[in-house]
Design a protein around this motif. Structure first.
Motif, PDB file in Angstrom:
ATOM      1  N   PHE A  99     -61.927  20.059 -52.863  1.00 15.24           N
ATOM      2  CA  PHE A  99     -61.937  19.469 -51.183  1.00 15.24           C
ATOM      3  C   PHE A  99     -61.237  17.580 -51.461  1.00 15.24           C
ATOM      4  O   PHE A  99     -60.305  17.657 -50.481  1.00 15.24           O
ATOM      5  N   GLU A 132     -67.924  17.207 -41.111  1.00 18.75           N
ATOM      6  CA  GLU A 132     -67.393  17.887 -41.622  1.00 18.75           C
ATOM      7  C   GLU A 132     -65.286  17.323 -42.782  1.00 18.75           C
ATOM      8  O   GLU A 132     -65.355  18.342 -43.807  1.00 18.75           O
ATOM      9  N   HIS A 179     -69.852  22.457 -49.252  1.00 18.76           N
ATOM     10  CA  HIS A 179     -68.889  23.155 -49.568  1.00 18.76           C
ATOM     11  C   HIS A 179     -69.265  24.140 -50.628  1.00 18.76           C
ATOM     12  O   HIS A 179     -68.354  25.370 -50.538  1.00 18.76           O
ATOM     13  N   LYS A 232     -65.977  23.075 -55.164  1.00 22.75           N
ATOM     14  CA  LYS A 232     -65.735  23.566 -54.522  1.00 22.75           C
ATOM     15  C   LYS A 232     -65.292  21.423 -53.395  1.00 22.75           C
ATOM     16  O   LYS A 232     -64.350  21.392 -52.859  1.00 22.75           O
ATOM     17  N   ALA A 233     -66.439  21.351 -53.553  1.00 21.84           N
ATOM     18  CA  ALA A 233     -66.132  19.542 -53.492  1.00 21.84           C
ATOM     19  C   ALA A 233     -65.483  18.971 -54.097  1.00 21.84           C
ATOM     20  O   ALA A 233     -64.884  17.621 -53.595  1.00 21.84           O
TER      21      ALA A 233
END
Length: 529
Positions: free
Chosen positions: A191, A172, A182, A187-188
């Motif tokens: 991040f 994670e 994610h 979203k990845a």
């Protein structure tokens, strides 16, 4: 069992036994047994690397290729099987031998201190930092580590309980943009950007003020769209660098990648890592407009590119395969040293838009060099960008030739083009005659000189250098053209065509030296200076 045997042997040899293991800083017989167990666990992992159904056969060397010939687990149609219990390649004993060879080469004495720590968490030190961060979504190291981890854990979890506390490698927190972790690509990416910004901000806050921070980056992911060429990996990474308060003060590629590595065979993989040299941006850095930024690019980028592609005393020119990444540096230096570059509507320019403008300026640099070349070459370049080395309609070629100030028949007489049956096709380097002498030609386009040199280089650097000595005044235009053609081939995905131009530039210093030694002294020699 081997660990227990090693501990007993150490005791018999007179080692003190404090009962403290390697994990707790022991130095006695118990720690010695732990160390032997670690080395044997490495040998087990080596046997596993050669013991999977992903292992293939290297016919040229009559040997096996291990599972991890690259940082990925590829599909193989036929696998080779090692005998783990014998002494040949892929056996356990072979793995032990490899570990022993490493140990024999390691220093017997010395000092080092290593700590595992999350780079995104503040660490409050005054450090000299040189780092090689994760490459966006390029390599899933945590996923791949499970292949080895499961075997290490079976052998070593009693010795290193903290390291092997989990069934599999923790994934994670890994700072890579992996969509399946994610929920989506967006979203990845978010991040990765947030985590990388925190990590690099820590570097900016904790780096020693007397020294720059150097960041290695060997990521290549170009996407050519209507607005220009961008790179998602570079874009996100550079956004983090700027947001963290760094200014890029320089870039240069360092040759770090092996040419024979499997990812480099038959592809235009990067030959180098690009080193970003960063310093903290002053808190009072000014803000400029888009027009001022473009003016600065126009003033500084050509000189920086010339230094990169021309090389200098003792420094080879940058290979075309690395140029797109390396050239981002001077452009980003002009962009990141300001607090912000304002668009026409007053909003701050994004790294995405800055990269598009930088790549456009790079294209304009090579286009300008092309505009100074002969009309035959300008026609060939324009035709090549449309059709490559495949045939196209004569009528279209005729219109283009007239626009460039030449004719299809004239270019055909130069020996670089085949025309007939209503079709026109540029000749590949293999089709150029080996006995060609530039002194006998009535017209000598730079295009022709470039491809004859590519053909001659297929024989040897000596052949190419000897040929260049006969047309010394074509040297610089040929070099410029090779860079231009490589860039276009890469963007169009023509890997095989691009490779010839990349090889020509890579070998250029050697070719030039041979040409100097071969050429006549006096006026002609000055053309190389």
């Amino acid at each position: 069992e081997a660990r227990d045997r090693a501990i007993e042997d150490a005791k018999k040899a007179g080692w003190p036994d404090d009962g403290i293991g390697l994990n707790n800083g022991g130095t006695g017989a118990t720690a010695y047994g732990d160390a032997v167990a670690v080395y044997l666990a490495f040998a087990v992992d080596k046997a596993a690397d050669y013991g999977s159904t992903i292992c293939s056969w290297i016919s040229g060397g009559q040997t096996m290729r291990n599972t991890f010939g690259r940082q990925a687990i590829p599909m193989v149609w036929d696998f080779a099987e090692a005998n783990t219990l014998m002494t040949s390649t892929g056996s356990f004993i072979s793995g032990v031998d490899q570990v022993v060879r490493v140990l024999n080469e390691l220093p017997a004495t010395g000092y080092g201190d290593s700590h595992q720590q999350d780079a995104a968490i503040n660490y409050n030190f005054d450090l000299l930092i040189s780092t090689d961060p994760p490459y966006y979504d390029n390599i899933g190291y945590a996923d791949l580590s499970d292949f080895f981890y499961v075997w290490l854990r079976r052998s070593l979890r009693d010795i290193f309980p903290d390291i092997f506390a989990t069934l599999l490698v923790p994934k994670e927190p890994e700072l890579v943009a992996t969509p399946y972790r994610h929920g989506s690509k967006e979203k990845a990416e978010q991040f990765f950007l947030e985590g990388m910004t925190r990590a690099i901000r820590n570097m900016a806050q904790n780096s020693h003020p007397a020294f720059p921070v150097t960041i290695y980056y060997a990521f290549k992911q170009s996407e050519t769209k209507a607005k220009g060429t961008v790179s998602t990996g570079w874009e996100t990474f550079l956004e983090a660098v700027k947001e963290a308060g760094f200014a890029v003060t320089g870039t240069w590629p360092m040759r770090t990648e092996r040419a024979a590595r499997s990812v480099g065979i038959g592809t235009n993989a990067l030959a180098s890592s690009i080193i970003l040299v960063c310093r903290k941006r002053p808190a009072d850095a000014p803000t400029i407009s888009r027009k001022q930024f473009l003016r600065e690019l126009e003033a500084t980028l050509p000189e920086a590119l010339e230094e990169m592609i021309g090389g200098s005393e003792g420094v080879s020119p940058i290979a075309p395969v690395d140029l797109a990444q390396a050239a981002i540096g001077p452009g980003m230096a002009a962009f990141s040293k300001y607090q912000a570059v304002l668009e026409a509507d007053g909003t701050a320019m994004s790294v995405h838009n800055a990269l598009i403008l930088i790549n456009k300026a790079i294209d304009e640099y090579f286009s300008k060099a092309e505009s100074d070349m002969d009309s035959d070459t300008r026609f060939c370049v324009a035709w090549f960008l449309q059709y490559g080395f495949t045939a196209g309609p004569f009528g279209e070629a005729n219109v283009l030739a007239q626009a460039k100030g030449t004719s299809v028949d004239g270019v055909a007489r130069a020996g670089v083009l085949e025309s007939g049956h209503g079709k026109v096709r540029l000749l590949k380097k293999e089709e150029y005659p080996a006995d060609w002498d530039p002194a006998t030609g009535q017209r000598l386009p730079v295009w022709e000189a470039c491809h004859h040199l590519c053909r001659a280089l297929g024989e040897s650097e000596t052949a190419a250098g000897t040929l260049l000595a006969k047309m010394a005044n074509k040297g610089e235009p040929v070099r410029q053209l090779a860079y231009r053609l490589y860039t276009q081939c890469e963007r169009k995905g023509w890997a095989e065509d691009a490779r010839g131009y990349n090889e020509l530039i890579t070998a250029w210093p050697a070719i030039l030296e041979i040409a100097r030694q071969t050429g006549k002294s006096g006026e002609q020699m000055n053309l190389f200076e």
